[in-house]
Design an enzyme around this catalytic site. Structure first.
Site, PDB file in Angstrom:
ATOM      1  N   LYS A   1       0.702  -1.127   0.021  1.00  0.00           N
ATOM      2  CA  LYS A   1       0.004   0.140   0.001  1.00  0.00           C
ATOM      3  C   LYS A   1       0.920   1.199  -0.159  1.00  0.00           C
ATOM      4  O   LYS A   1       0.764   2.257  -0.840  1.00  0.00           O
ATOM      5  CB  LYS A   1      -0.856   0.053   1.209  1.00  0.00           C
ATOM      6  CG  LYS A   1      -1.972  -1.074   1.374  1.00  0.00           C
ATOM      7  CD  LYS A   1      -2.778  -0.524   2.578  1.00  0.00           C
ATOM      8  CE  LYS A   1      -2.047  -0.670   4.123  1.00  0.00           C
ATOM      9  NZ  LYS A   1      -1.576  -2.023   4.463  1.00  0.00           N
TER      10      LYS A   1
ATOM     11  N   ARG B   1      -9.636   1.021   9.183  1.00  0.00           N
ATOM     12  CA  ARG B   1      -8.984  -0.619   9.211  1.00  0.00           C
ATOM     13  C   ARG B   1      -9.926  -1.279  10.204  1.00  0.00           C
ATOM     14  O   ARG B   1      -9.797  -2.413  10.471  1.00  0.00           O
ATOM     15  CB  ARG B   1      -7.819  -0.170  10.167  1.00  0.00           C
ATOM     16  CG  ARG B   1      -6.423  -0.727   9.685  1.00  0.00           C
ATOM     17  CD  ARG B   1      -5.475  -0.477  10.575  1.00  0.00           C
ATOM     18  NE  ARG B   1      -4.160  -1.173  10.465  1.00  0.00           N
ATOM     19  CZ  ARG B   1      -3.070  -0.515   9.685  1.00  0.00           C
ATOM     20  NH1 ARG B   1      -3.153   0.664   9.059  1.00  0.00           N
ATOM     21  NH2 ARG B   1      -1.776  -1.194   9.581  1.00  0.00           N
TER      22      ARG B   1
ATOM     23  N   ARG C   1      11.740  -6.589   4.962  1.00  0.00           N
ATOM     24  CA  ARG C   1      11.843  -5.234   5.444  1.00  0.00           C
ATOM     25  C   ARG C   1      12.243  -4.875   6.796  1.00  0.00           C
ATOM     26  O   ARG C   1      13.015  -3.877   7.134  1.00  0.00           O
ATOM     27  CB  ARG C   1      10.276  -4.841   5.331  1.00  0.00           C
ATOM     28  CG  ARG C   1      10.108  -3.165   5.788  1.00  0.00           C
ATOM     29  CD  ARG C   1       8.667  -2.842   5.227  1.00  0.00           C
ATOM     30  NE  ARG C   1       7.905  -2.911   6.551  1.00  0.00           N
ATOM     31  CZ  ARG C   1       6.611  -2.633   6.248  1.00  0.00           C
ATOM     32  NH1 ARG C   1       5.981  -2.103   5.259  1.00  0.00           N
ATOM     33  NH2 ARG C   1       5.609  -2.683   7.636  1.00  0.00           N
TER      34      ARG C   1
ATOM     35  N   ARG D   1      11.797  -0.892  12.218  1.00  0.00           N
ATOM     36  CA  ARG D   1      10.453  -0.559  12.865  1.00  0.00           C
ATOM     37  C   ARG D   1      10.173  -1.451  14.082  1.00  0.00           C
ATOM     38  O   ARG D   1      10.496  -2.602  13.672  1.00  0.00           O
ATOM     39  CB  ARG D   1       9.258  -0.541  11.836  1.00  0.00           C
ATOM     40  CG  ARG D   1       8.771   0.485  11.445  1.00  0.00           C
ATOM     41  CD  ARG D   1       7.867   0.475  10.292  1.00  0.00           C
ATOM     42  NE  ARG D   1       6.311  -0.361  10.781  1.00  0.00           N
ATOM     43  CZ  ARG D   1       5.413  -0.289   9.871  1.00  0.00           C
ATOM     44  NH1 ARG D   1       5.349  -0.009   8.816  1.00  0.00           N
ATOM     45  NH2 ARG D   1       4.416  -1.015  10.377  1.00  0.00           N
TER      46      ARG D   1
ATOM     47  N   ARG E   1       0.100  -8.950  13.564  1.00  0.00           N
ATOM     48  CA  ARG E   1      -0.610  -7.649  12.533  1.00  0.00           C
ATOM     49  C   ARG E   1      -1.441  -8.102  11.287  1.00  0.00           C
ATOM     50  O   ARG E   1      -2.269  -7.789  11.008  1.00  0.00           O
ATOM     51  CB  ARG E   1       0.450  -6.848  12.126  1.00  0.00           C
ATOM     52  CG  ARG E   1       1.102  -5.786  12.946  1.00  0.00           C
ATOM     53  CD  ARG E   1       2.446  -5.129  12.868  1.00  0.00           C
ATOM     54  NE  ARG E   1       2.345  -4.791  11.552  1.00  0.00           N
ATOM     55  CZ  ARG E   1       3.448  -4.547  10.822  1.00  0.00           C
ATOM     56  NH1 ARG E   1       4.524  -5.056  11.227  1.00  0.00           N
ATOM     57  NH2 ARG E   1       3.665  -4.050   9.732  1.00  0.00           N
TER      58      ARG E   1
HETATM   59  P1  ADP Z   1       1.521  -1.873   8.434  1.00  0.00           P
HETATM   60  O1  ADP Z   1       0.069  -1.777   7.384  1.00  0.00           O
HETATM   61  O2  ADP Z   1       2.706  -2.168   7.441  1.00  0.00           O
HETATM   62  O3  ADP Z   1       1.192  -2.694   9.443  1.00  0.00           O
HETATM   63  P2  ADP Z   1       0.832   0.969   9.231  1.00  0.00           P
HETATM   64  O4  ADP Z   1       1.951   1.927   9.052  1.00  0.00           O
HETATM   65  O5  ADP Z   1      -0.248   1.176   8.366  1.00  0.00           O
HETATM   66  O6  ADP Z   1       1.734  -0.488   8.667  1.00  0.00           O
HETATM   67  O7  ADP Z   1       0.407   0.738  10.709  1.00  0.00           O
HETATM   68  C1  ADP Z   1       1.231   0.558  11.681  1.00  0.00           C
HETATM   69  C2  ADP Z   1       0.418   0.428  12.982  1.00  0.00           C
HETATM   70  O8  ADP Z   1      -0.036   1.607  13.249  1.00  0.00           O
HETATM   71  C3  ADP Z   1      -0.687  -0.389  13.134  1.00  0.00           C
HETATM   72  O9  ADP Z   1      -0.188  -1.836  13.628  1.00  0.00           O
HETATM   73  C4  ADP Z   1      -1.569   0.334  14.206  1.00  0.00           C
HETATM   74  O10 ADP Z   1      -0.986  -0.073  15.501  1.00  0.00           O
HETATM   75  C5  ADP Z   1      -1.507   1.556  13.906  1.00  0.00           C
HETATM   76  N1  ADP Z   1      -2.280   2.131  12.983  1.00  0.00           N
HETATM   77  C6  ADP Z   1      -2.193   2.610  11.854  1.00  0.00           C
HETATM   78  N2  ADP Z   1      -3.275   2.873  11.074  1.00  0.00           N
HETATM   79  C7  ADP Z   1      -4.292   2.534  11.929  1.00  0.00           C
HETATM   80  C8  ADP Z   1      -5.773   2.717  12.010  1.00  0.00           C
HETATM   81  N3  ADP Z   1      -6.415   2.956  10.788  1.00  0.00           N
HETATM   82  N4  ADP Z   1      -6.462   2.231  13.077  1.00  0.00           N
HETATM   83  C9  ADP Z   1      -5.916   1.711  14.193  1.00  0.00           C
HETATM   84  N5  ADP Z   1      -4.548   1.753  14.179  1.00  0.00           N
HETATM   85  C10 ADP Z   1      -3.846   2.221  13.067  1.00  0.00           C
END
Ligand code: ADP
Length: 191
Positions: free
Chosen positions: A15, A90, A129, A135, A146
């Site tokens: 994404k 999400r 990654r 991270r 996740r």
């Molecule tokens: P990835 O999709 O690779 O897990 P992101 O950077 O999108 O990485 O998200 C990392 C973390 O940020 C998630 O595991 C969560 O803890 C938090 N997060 C991101 N977007 C949301 C969201 N829309 N609602 C709740 N938590 C979120």
């Protein structure tokens, strides 16, 4: 092109890569809740202190926090031209809140692009990654968690947007240029 888009897909589906490319190509902002939350953690803001533990565990942060972030972000002038939401919504409540917000703004979503990638490929990609980006949530057990969180809490959005006839499926297992071409094709079909 002005388009209001959501990029939906599991962690590691690409994404972020595709959103960054779309931003460069169409000059519409990428709004990535994960990036915004990590920046808050790094800056040590009150929001950052509130969400750090969730991020470290690979859990979703509370809906109300991310919905507020999005509400403020969509009020910025650059999103007038369109936006690419990356990592939001999400959960079903987040999607409902987004629909309510966008109907207030009288700008319904144009499309939701779902990047489909199988679990095995996701695990491979994210473990690679992890070796480069450090991270805190890219440790193997957190990565697996996740993906499970995605399947439980985010995958229901596939049906949610299918019912709205907004969903467009993209095969995310292909190389990034091919995924990009498939996305461009979908965007052309939106007119
Ligand atoms: P990835 O999709 O690779 O897990 P992101 O950077 O999108 O990485 O998200 C990392 C973390 O940020 C998630 O595991 C969560 O803890 C938090 N997060 C991101 N977007 C949301 C969201 N829309 N609602 C709740 N938590 C979120």
């Amino acid at each position: 092109m002005a388009a209001d888009l959501v990029l939906l897909g599991p962690p590691g589906s690409g994404k972020g890569t595709q959103a960054a490319r779309l931003t460069a190509k169409y000059r519409i902002p990428q709004i990535a809740t994960g990036d915004i939350l990590r920046a808050a953690v790094d800056a040590g803001t009150p929001l950052g202190q509130q969400v750090k533990a969730y991020l470290d565990r690979g859990e979703l942060v509370p809906d109300s926090l991310v919905v507020d972030i999005i509400r403020h972000r969509l009020a910025e002038p650059d999103s007038k031209q369109g936006f690419i939401l990356d990592g939001f919504p999400r959960t079903v409540p987040q999607a409902q809140a987004l629909d309510a917000l966008l109907s207030e703004l009288q700008r319904p979503l144009d499309a939701v692009l779902y990047l489909q990638v199988d679990r095995r490929s996701l695990l491979d990609r994210l473990s690679h990654r992890a070796a480069v980006d450090q991270r805190s949530d890219d440790r193997p057990e957190i990565i697996a968690h996740r993906i499970d969180v995605f399947l439980e809490q985010t995958a229901p959005l596939i049906d949610y947007y299918r019912q709205q006839s907004k969903l467009r499926l993209i095969d995310g297992t292909r190389p990034p240029e091919e995924v990009a071409a498939a996305i461009d094709e979908v965007l052309r079909s939106l007119g």
